[in-house]
Write an enzyme that holds these catalytic residues in place. Structure first.
Site, PDB file in Angstrom:
ATOM      1  N   SER A   1      38.935  50.747  43.097  1.00  0.00           N
ATOM      2  CA  SER A   1      39.054  49.920  44.298  1.00  0.00           C
ATOM      3  C   SER A   1      39.980  50.619  45.280  1.00  0.00           C
ATOM      4  CB  SER A   1      39.649  48.560  43.929  1.00  0.00           C
ATOM      5  OG  SER A   1      40.042  47.846  45.080  1.00  0.00           O
TER       6      SER A   1
ATOM      7  N   TYR B   1      46.399  44.153  39.495  1.00  0.00           N
ATOM      8  CA  TYR B   1      45.118  44.642  40.014  1.00  0.00           C
ATOM      9  C   TYR B   1      45.283  46.062  40.552  1.00  0.00           C
ATOM     10  CZ  TYR B   1      40.772  44.985  42.603  1.00  0.00           C
ATOM     11  OH  TYR B   1      39.555  45.401  43.066  1.00  0.00           O
TER      12      TYR B   1
END
Length: 157
Positions: free
Chosen positions: A32, A44
């Site tokens: 990401s 994350y």
């Protein structure tokens, strides 16, 4: 961390066992832009950064067996999962609002990142056209990571 790190690590390990015997293969993981720029939660961001590292380490171990290993780092896509994580009820209006903000932040005008764009990037990395591409993190973000600071991409709606 269980899914984004351990899941990817186990996936690479288990598919590599099959590919090593065939002396060819292609492994593609999803990272990401959050792992490149920061943004989102600490876990994350860290987990997606680790995916890039696992990709590079896997190239070192699997490349001599003819196995390509790459990852893709997409920008935010207005999926139902993303809308829910932003505290929004998924709807066409909510999706349009998020897409407008993302499009407005991107230096690439008149383009909105869709799920299909990630499919196309994956197909490229899995095709013979990318036969000499390995250890690459294909960033599919319309240039967001080039022009924005870390807080601009992960705006609360």
């Amino acid at each position: 961390m269980d899914i984004n790190v351990e899941g990817v690590m186990h996936d690479i390990k288990h598919v590599a066992r099959i590919m090593i015997h065939k002396r060819k293969g292609c492994i593609i993981s999803t990272a990401s832009i959050g792992g490149i720029m920061g943004g989102g939660s600490y876990f994350y961001t860290a987990s997606k950064h680790v995916v890039v590292g696992l990709t590079k380490k896997s190239v070192a171990e699997l490349g001599r067996s003819g196995i390509q290993v790459n990852c893709i780092s997409p920008a935010t896509i207005a999926t139902n999962l993303v809308l829910n994580s932003m505290g929004m009820t998924p709807s066409p209006e909510a999706k349009a609002k998020v897409e407008a903000v993302i499009e407005g932040a991107s230096p690439l005008r008149e383009a909105n990142l869709k799920e299909e764009d990630i499919v196309e990037a994956t197909l490229y990395l899995a095709s013979k056209d990318s036969k000499y591409v390995s250890g690459h993190n294909l960033i599919v973000d319309g240039g967001l990571t080039v022009v924005l600071d870390e807080t601009a991409v992960f705006v609360k709606y």
